[in-house]
Design a protein around this motif. Sequence first.
Motif, PDB file in Angstrom:
ATOM      1  N   UNK A 136      -1.703  -6.890  -8.130  1.00 40.33           N
ATOM      2  CA  UNK A 136      -2.839  -6.047  -7.775  1.00 40.33           C
ATOM      3  C   UNK A 136      -2.419  -4.822  -6.978  1.00 40.33           C
ATOM      4  N   UNK A 137      -1.543  -5.024  -5.992  1.00 41.42           N
ATOM      5  CA  UNK A 137      -1.063  -3.921  -5.161  1.00 41.42           C
ATOM      6  C   UNK A 137       0.357  -4.216  -4.684  1.00 41.42           C
ATOM      7  N   UNK A 138       1.349  -3.586  -5.278  1.00 41.28           N
ATOM      8  CA  UNK A 138       2.740  -3.836  -4.869  1.00 41.28           C
ATOM      9  C   UNK A 138       2.930  -3.574  -3.377  1.00 41.28           C
ATOM     10  N   UNK A 139       3.444  -4.548  -2.638  1.00 38.82           N
ATOM     11  CA  UNK A 139       3.594  -4.379  -1.182  1.00 38.82           C
ATOM     12  C   UNK A 139       4.843  -3.576  -0.827  1.00 38.82           C
ATOM     13  N   UNK A 140       4.764  -2.917   0.317  1.00 36.31           N
ATOM     14  CA  UNK A 140       5.939  -2.246   0.872  1.00 36.31           C
ATOM     15  C   UNK A 140       6.772  -3.227   1.697  1.00 36.31           C
ATOM     16  N   UNK A 141       6.084  -4.204   2.288  1.00 36.53           N
ATOM     17  CA  UNK A 141       6.739  -5.203   3.130  1.00 36.53           C
ATOM     18  C   UNK A 141       6.121  -6.570   2.846  1.00 36.53           C
ATOM     19  N   UNK A 142       6.975  -7.583   2.669  1.00 39.32           N
ATOM     20  CA  UNK A 142       6.512  -8.941   2.444  1.00 39.32           C
ATOM     21  C   UNK A 142       7.006  -9.821   3.586  1.00 39.32           C
ATOM     22  N   UNK A 143       6.065 -10.472   4.291  1.00 39.94           N
ATOM     23  CA  UNK A 143       6.402 -11.465   5.311  1.00 39.94           C
ATOM     24  C   UNK A 143       6.255 -12.820   4.649  1.00 39.94           C
ATOM     25  N   UNK A 144       7.364 -13.510   4.450  1.00 43.43           N
ATOM     26  CA  UNK A 144       7.436 -14.608   3.501  1.00 43.43           C
ATOM     27  C   UNK A 144       7.819 -15.924   4.159  1.00 43.43           C
ATOM     28  N   UNK A 145       6.913 -16.908   4.107  1.00 44.05           N
ATOM     29  CA  UNK A 145       7.222 -18.249   4.591  1.00 44.05           C
ATOM     30  C   UNK A 145       8.104 -18.961   3.552  1.00 44.05           C
ATOM     31  N   UNK A 146       9.000 -19.818   4.027  1.00 43.49           N
ATOM     32  CA  UNK A 146       9.912 -20.504   3.112  1.00 43.49           C
ATOM     33  C   UNK A 146       9.250 -21.702   2.436  1.00 43.49           C
ATOM     34  N   UNK A 147       8.416 -22.434   3.166  1.00 43.21           N
ATOM     35  CA  UNK A 147       7.821 -23.667   2.640  1.00 43.21           C
ATOM     36  C   UNK A 147       6.405 -23.399   2.144  1.00 43.21           C
ATOM     37  N   UNK A 148       6.211 -23.442   0.814  1.00 43.10           N
ATOM     38  CA  UNK A 148       4.905 -23.210   0.211  1.00 43.10           C
ATOM     39  C   UNK A 148       4.529 -24.399  -0.670  1.00 43.10           C
ATOM     40  N   UNK A 149       3.239 -24.628  -0.907  1.00 45.00           N
ATOM     41  CA  UNK A 149       2.823 -25.820  -1.665  1.00 45.00           C
ATOM     42  C   UNK A 149       3.396 -25.899  -3.071  1.00 45.00           C
ATOM     43  N   UNK A 150       3.573 -24.762  -3.724  1.00 45.54           N
ATOM     44  CA  UNK A 150       4.039 -24.777  -5.112  1.00 45.54           C
ATOM     45  C   UNK A 150       5.476 -24.288  -5.275  1.00 45.54           C
ATOM     46  N   UNK A 151       6.269 -24.368  -4.198  1.00 48.06           N
ATOM     47  CA  UNK A 151       7.681 -23.993  -4.309  1.00 48.06           C
ATOM     48  C   UNK A 151       8.204 -23.342  -3.048  1.00 48.06           C
ATOM     49  N   UNK A 152       9.421 -22.823  -3.124  1.00 47.85           N
ATOM     50  CA  UNK A 152      10.055 -22.140  -1.994  1.00 47.85           C
ATOM     51  C   UNK A 152       9.737 -20.652  -2.035  1.00 47.85           C
ATOM     52  N   UNK A 153       9.528 -20.084  -0.850  1.00 47.34           N
ATOM     53  CA  UNK A 153       9.310 -18.646  -0.776  1.00 47.34           C
ATOM     54  C   UNK A 153      10.451 -17.843  -1.355  1.00 47.34           C
ATOM     55  N   UNK A 154      11.650 -18.433  -1.339  1.00 48.06           N
ATOM     56  CA  UNK A 154      12.804 -17.741  -1.895  1.00 48.06           C
ATOM     57  C   UNK A 154      12.666 -17.493  -3.389  1.00 48.06           C
TER      58      UNK A 154
END
Length: 479
Positions: free
Chosen positions: A43-61
């Motif tokens: 929807x809107x490409x971000x300039x900065x992503x603050x990314x948690x590693x542990x997510x319900x459907x996989x790794x943030x990596x």
Amino acid sequence: MNHVLIVDDDVDSATSLRDLVATENFSVALAHTLRDARRQIALQPPDLVLLDLQLPDGSGLDLFSDPDLVASSELVLITGHASLETSIEALRLGAADYIVKPIVMRQLQGVLSRFMKPAALKADVARMNAGLASKGHFGHLWGQAPPMLRVYEQISRVAGTAVTVFITGESGTGKEVVAQTVHDLSRRRKQPFLAVNCGAISPNLIESEIFGHEKGSFTGADRQHLGFFERANGGTLFLDEITEMPLELQVKLLRVLETGRFMRVGSTQSQEADVRVIAATNRLPEQAVASGKLREDLLYRLNVFPIELPPLRDRLSDVGLLAQHFLEGIAKQEGQPKRFTSSALERLATYHWPGNVRELRNAVQRAYVMAAGEEINEEWLPRPQAGVALPAAAALQAEPAAPVAAAELAAPAVDPSMIVSLPVGTSMAQAERALIEATLRYHKFQKERTAAVLGISLKTLYNRLKEYAADSEDTSAST
């Protein structure tokens, strides 16, 4: 307005973080799963992503698998602890920094203040590569020999990340210049770069100098003192000769690297350390660990991204370029241009330079002063030393395959007092001591000349001699 995407499955944490980011003049979107994150990115490409590693459907990596996202957005990990394994994986994938939970405003502000799009960093690297192609320098580093091209590639790769860098190389090879170049290409470039020689500070004062102290914390502490970590806040702290730091202080440094917090001497309240640490040593790291000069756990924590600087003798093709650069600088300062003769350049390119780039710079300056006219010939340049089988530091690092007799190492008509012969099985520490003591004796205990020939600082030489004297006393006492 720059746009931030927060990817965190903890709704309350993500909402609080959104409110904090919004106060810093960023637009913000939230995602609680990888699927939500990908939809928000579309929807809107971000300039900065603050990314948690542990997510319900996989790794943030997993988001790092999108090359368009990595190329256009700065990615910062949200993690409960910045482990060594996470650092290595984040570097490999392209993360720029960490935010450690629980998130505090000062830490977040530091990350947001350093925001820079990957394209801007790539443009800076491209400009430096253009300078390398046209003039032979990469920032403040000069040389086009293959070993240096590898160093430039490593700097370009690591500068834009928050990863700790460990620089090794002989004295005089330019470790501080490498650290400065990493800083200049990093997101911390607008903040301080502070270089500290751990071997030049009294062991009684080094903790206070690095971490600071409170008023009244010890005799003579008549006011509060800000240490290097506070003075370099937001920027880069370069710790040179890290193996000269006392072991008890190495424990505290390790703690800072692991937790991101420190305490002033005499204080009971810890503080955030928003500093990137770059360390360096002119010792072989494994040898320093074996001899008890460097904690093994600290080595592992510092050595996330190693950069090894080549000695000048391994890139003699760069000597002419470096000499011309130094000569132009001196001539500009003195207001009188001079030039090297072809024989002078030939002499420079055949000398083995035990003191590396520092010795070359000093040699050029001396030749400039001594040259009567506009030409600098070989008269005042260093002469090759007959009978030196290996340059000083090379002898320290060589691995003998079989016993070597002195006669095999020497050229014809060699002064026997200039030869050090060691049997197979000699430890690196013993070889270093034998070479230092033999060189000192040969130069009639002139420490300045000995240090220059060995390619180490005078402070390092004094430290080594102090160690040897203490070892001799312990041996005498035990017998």
